[in-house]
Write an enzyme that holds these catalytic residues in place. Structure first.
Site, PDB file in Angstrom:
ATOM      1  N   ASP A 173       3.349  10.778  -6.873  1.00 55.50           N
ATOM      2  CA  ASP A 173       3.642   9.376  -6.579  1.00 55.50           C
ATOM      3  C   ASP A 173       2.445   8.638  -7.151  1.00 55.50           C
ATOM      4  O   ASP A 173       1.356   8.675  -6.558  1.00 55.50           O
ATOM      5  CB  ASP A 173       3.759   9.152  -5.069  1.00 55.50           C
ATOM      6  N   HIS A 174       2.610   8.025  -8.311  1.00 59.85           N
ATOM      7  CA  HIS A 174       1.418   7.553  -9.014  1.00 59.85           C
ATOM      8  C   HIS A 174       0.676   6.476  -8.229  1.00 59.85           C
ATOM      9  O   HIS A 174      -0.496   6.231  -8.466  1.00 59.85           O
ATOM     10  CB  HIS A 174       1.753   7.082 -10.434  1.00 59.85           C
ATOM     11  N   HIS A 236       6.817   4.539  -3.190  1.00 62.23           N
ATOM     12  CA  HIS A 236       5.459   3.992  -3.184  1.00 62.23           C
ATOM     13  C   HIS A 236       5.108   3.205  -1.921  1.00 62.23           C
ATOM     14  O   HIS A 236       4.048   3.380  -1.344  1.00 62.23           O
ATOM     15  CB  HIS A 236       5.267   3.066  -4.389  1.00 62.23           C
TER      16      HIS A 236
END
Ligand code: BG6
Length: 493
Positions: A173-174, A236
């Site tokens: 999950d950047h 996110h």
């Protein structure tokens, strides 16, 4: 650090071009890659190593690079020609990696491909024994979306687990690689003065906003099937919520951290389907103006079906039913083509119990806020009340800014830190399957209702802050959205 071989499936695609290759370059330039580290691009094109290197060179041409580092970097690149559907291509990959050309047996398989291919690629890697950890470790990196809903996430997980153990899987999950997102933990757990305030007794509500001025940017094929709730909130924004709300972990190792995050997700009060409209708002952008430029509405974007009711904006109200947070609303909000691109956590405190200052009526007294801006500039700011200059005993808002406020153009992107973690085997910033599954449980009832109510979707003009309907999520009239650091909400109250 150990040597490793970094295999990219979907090597010639967008993710590889925009994120992975530049991030690997930055790591090389920072001296963080070992001499024996190699990158293998797996792709359909009929290329050899030289053609692939020329492609990488052209991708990096738009960026600042050092010629010496660039040569060293390009020499790491190799190409394996193959189609994801072609079983024999995986055999060729196996032979290449074990063929004595100095490829490290520690291998990262990075799935920069469409989610529909995740299961297939992992199965084929299993078939040719590339998933088995013999002589070195094997790690599989998966981008979101992890499934489409709870059921498909379960079945994807099941299919990955046939060949890879949970310990080998890195669900990226950047957002968790972003500096300020990690700073939420430092801010909370390295500063004792905050902890006594961080609960339902002092906090009125929490807002987590990710707004973008961009539209779908050529990704209609994916986005129209996903929508804002799946694209941003399930992943996110719920992750950010867990970091804001979690209990201090026993220590900072991956399992302790993820255990606490899961506890938060499990404590989110389920939204019954009958209450979806009271807890969730969706909308779609119509034509408008952003930064002086006219932009089309969502339905006029290339690739979007003319009758689409996919949401490009979603806002939710959630409650976390535990001791710390009972009855404190958490508002999560995201949208494309909004007035500005900004991501922020805004924590609003309650009013003092008594108004002591002349000429400042209690309802006009501004509450304290803590604002944690995640991007574009990283900043932590507290808003406090001080006495105004002059003879009157009036209050005004002042801001205490953390010193690293401001845009740092040289800052590393989120991917560098995360790629390094994969190579080092640190799972802390990657999602364990139970996190993914609980996050789907939070949004599933909303997705179900929205998928049947398909006749109509509210519009909001591109360049606005979303539909006015979103205000109805608030519990009281004195609650209002904080959009950016410098927008105090004045005028909307
Ligand atoms: C991605 C979403 O995961 O995150 C995109 O698919 C979104 O739609 C992006 O634009 C936002 O991330 P960032 O780091 O660009 O703000």
């Amino acid at each position: 650090m150990e040597d490793c071989t970094f295999v990219i499936f979907g090597a010639t695609g967008n993710l590889s071009r925009i994120k992975l290759v530049p991030a690997l370059y930055h790591l090389d330039a920072a001296g963080r890659l070992t001499d024996g580290m190699k990158v293998v691009g797996f792709g359909r094109r009929d290329w050899n190593d030289d053609a692939w290197r020329a492609q990488v060179r052209s991708w990096l041409a738009e960026r600042q690079t050092d010629p010496e580092v660039l040569d060293r970097f390009l020499a790491r690149f190799h190409f394996c020609q193959g189609d994801l559907d072609d079983e024999q291509a995986y055999g060729r990959l196996h032979d290449m990696l074990s063929g004595g050309d100095g490829f490290s047996p520690n291998i990262v398989f990075y799935m920069a491909v469409s989610p529909a291919a995740f299961g297939k690629v992992s199965r084929q890697l299993g078939e040719v024994s590339l998933a088995r950890e013999s002589g070195g470790w094997r790690r599989l990196v998966i981008e979101k979306p992890f499934g489409y809903d709870l059921e498909s996430a379960e079945s994807l997980n099941h299919s990955l687990n046939r060949d890879f153990d949970e310990s080998q899987i890195f669900r990226i999950d950047h957002y968790l690689g972003k500096g300020t997102v990690q700073n939420v933990l430092v801010f909370r757990f390295a500063n004792l003065m905050l902890e006594p305030l961080w609960n339902r007794n002092y906090i009125d509500h929490v807002q987590i906003t990710h707004s973008e001025s961009l539209g779908v940017e050529g990704r209609a094929g994916y986005y129209d099937g996903a929508g804002a709730l799946r694209d941003m909130i399930q992943s996110h924004l719920l992750q950010v919520l867990t970091l804001v709300a979690m209990e201090p972990p026993a220590n900072m190792d991956a399992e302790s951290l993820r255990d606490e995050k899961v506890k938060v997700l499990r404590s989110i009060r389920p939204i019954p389907q009958s209450a979806v409209n009271a807890h969730a708002i969706r909308a779609q952008y119509t034509a408008g103006t952003i930064g002086g430029e006219k932009v089309p509405g969502y339905l006029d974007e290339p690739g979007v079906p003319g009758n689409s009711v996919t949401e490009t904006y979603a806002a939710l109200k959630l409650f976390i039913d535990n001791w710390r947070w009972r009855n404190v609303p958490f508002f999560l909000r995201t949208g494309k083509r909004m007035a500005k691109g900004n991501s922020m956590v805004a924590i609003r405190f309650k009013h003092p119990p008594q108004q002591l200052f002349r000429e400042t009526r209690i309802e006009r007294l501004e509450p304290n806020w803590i604002l944690m801006n995640l991007q574009p500039n990283e900043c932590i700011r507290m808003e406090m009340q001080v006495k105004q200059n002059g003879l009157e005993m009036r209050t005004e808002t002042t801001r205490l800014d953390a010193s690293y406020c401001g845009i740092n153009p040289a800052q590393l992107d989120a991917y560098e830190a995360l790629l390094l973690d994969v190579i080092e085997g640190d799972h802390s910033l990657f999602l364990r399957y139970d996190e993914v599954s609980w996050a789907w449980k939070v949004v599933d009832p909303i997705l179900k209702v929205w998928s049947v109510e398909r006749e109509y979707i509210t519009g909001y003009s591109a360049g606005s802050w979303g539909p006015p309907e979103a205000d109805r999520l608030f519990l009281r009239q004195d609650q209002y959205w904080r959009n950016t650091l410098d927008d105090s909400g004045e005028g909307r109250r």
